[in-house]
Scaffold this active site. Structure first.
Site: not given
Ligand SMILES: *Cc1c(COP(=O)(O)O)cnc(C)c1O
Length: 364
Positions: A35, A252
């Site tokens: 993702k 800044y």
């Molecule tokens: C993002 C996600 C993962 C992966 O999680 P990590 O901590 O990056 O390994 C697994 N399952 C679901 C449902 C997620 O949304």
């Protein structure tokens, strides 16, 4: 002459991290979580290094559709499922497996007439209270779904809210156990933290994300301790050097004032590139392979560092903002965030370079 900032993606590190997942959980199927454009690494850039995965999991339908257009043939799981009934034929046509997490989605599935039934992951809410069915509803949900012509196969899925803590899984596991008692379907439980810490309970199908990219899911165990290698190295260079006198400030808000005369290096890279603006003085940066400290507030396009310990640094000297030699998790913890957030936030204006191995790409 290009601005010297770029993200280098090391595909052999990704392959090695995937092998580490396999080593930890040898008898499970691995859905690599991709993702958010593979956690900021670029989905199609990293895909060749994920050949050893049994499939992919993500939340963005457009990206899943494009995977099929580009002939990705293995399993694809949509972690948030479908968002509208109109997506169901598109999911079916492209053989996307889907999470089903609420009753409205069941209603849509029952109303649909699909060319090909879907593989469905029934999400059980085991205490995270984000997505999923109440444990007491699960048996009934499975009964309904298994008699729907839109459903080809059922799986049970849950997500740990605290898999990074020692006592974080006993309760959700007990909830899952009671919710799914007697249900004969394969289970998908573990994310990265679960894979590392509780490999024996990960279930039949695991869903590692962050660990594939070489960052740690834990606050204390480093990626290196877990046998993981950084996949992204955010590289840049010094574009100017300033001589500060005692009591002079940088940047800044004059957030850094020199207590003695020293040199300050100016780096191409700022919050418009995805570097965290709230990173404080002292946040680590590598210059010429040596660790130096941020001195002054990150601005949109530039960062400033104390060069006291690197007398040979000059304009053009190589910089690593995170990655090889400087774990993204170290930068993240200095900036009170997570490696996840930094990796995902690399901005569109940063160019990417893919390499099969690590180290500086000499062609640049
Ligand atoms: C993002 C996600 C993962 C992966 O999680 P990590 O901590 O990056 O390994 C697994 N399952 C679901 C449902 C997620 O949304």
């Amino acid at each position: 002459m290009a601005r010297p900032l770029y993200a280098q993606i090391n595909l052999s590190a990704l392959r090695s991290n995937l092998a580490r997942v396999r080593e930890l959980a040898p008898r499970t199927q691995v859905l690599a979580v991709v993702k958010a454009n593979a956690y900021g690494h670029g989905l199609f850039r990293v895909l060749p290094a994920l050949e050893a995965a049994d499939g992919l999991a993500l939340v963005e339908p457009e990206a899943a559709f494009e995977l099929r257009e580009r002939r990705y043939t293995r399993r694809i799981l949509m972690l948030e499922g479908f968002f509208a009934e109109s997506e169901l034929p598109e999911f079916a046509q492209r053989r996307l497996a889907t999470v089903v997490h609420d009753h409205e989605q069941i209603r849509m599935l029952e109303a649909a007439t699909l060319a090909r039934p879907l593989e469905v992951f029934v999400k059980v809410n085991t205490g995270m209270n984000r997505l999923g069915f109440r444990p007491t509803d699960v048996a009934d949900v499975c009964r309904r779904l298994s008699s729907s012509p839109s459903v080809a196969a059922l799986r049970l899925m849950m997500h740990f809210a605290r898999a990074d803590e020692d006592d974080g899984i006993a309760e959700p596991l007990a909830v899952l156990e009671s919710a799914c008692k007697g249900l004969p379907y394969p289970r998908s439980l573990a994310n990265s933290a679960g894979v590392v810490r509780f490999p024996e309970v990960g279930g039949d199908i695991i869903r590692p994300g962050i660990m594939l990219y070489g960052a740690t899911p834990f606050p204390f165990d480093s990626a290196d301790m877990l046998g993981l290698k950084p996949v992204m190295t955010l590289r840049s260079a010094l574009i100017a050097v300033q001589e500060l006198k005692a009591n002079e400030s940088v940047g800044y808000g004059a957030m850094y004032t020199a207590s003695r005369p020293h040199r300050v290096g100016v780096i191409a890279g700022g919050y418009a590139d995805g570097y965290p603006r709230h990173a404080p003085n002292g946040t680590p940066v590598l210059v010429c392979g040596r660790k130096v400290r941020l001195a002054g507030r990150p601005s949109m396009d530039m960062l400033t560092v104390d060069l006291s310990d690197v007398p040979d640094a000059c304009v053009g000297s190589p910089v690593v903002l995170w990655g090889e030699g400087l774990p993204v998790d170290d930068v993240a913890s200095a900036a009170a965030t997570l490696g996840y957030e930094l990796l995902c936030a690399v901005a569109p204006r940063v160019p990417y370079v893919t390499s099969e191995v690590g180290g500086i790409d000499l062609e640049l």
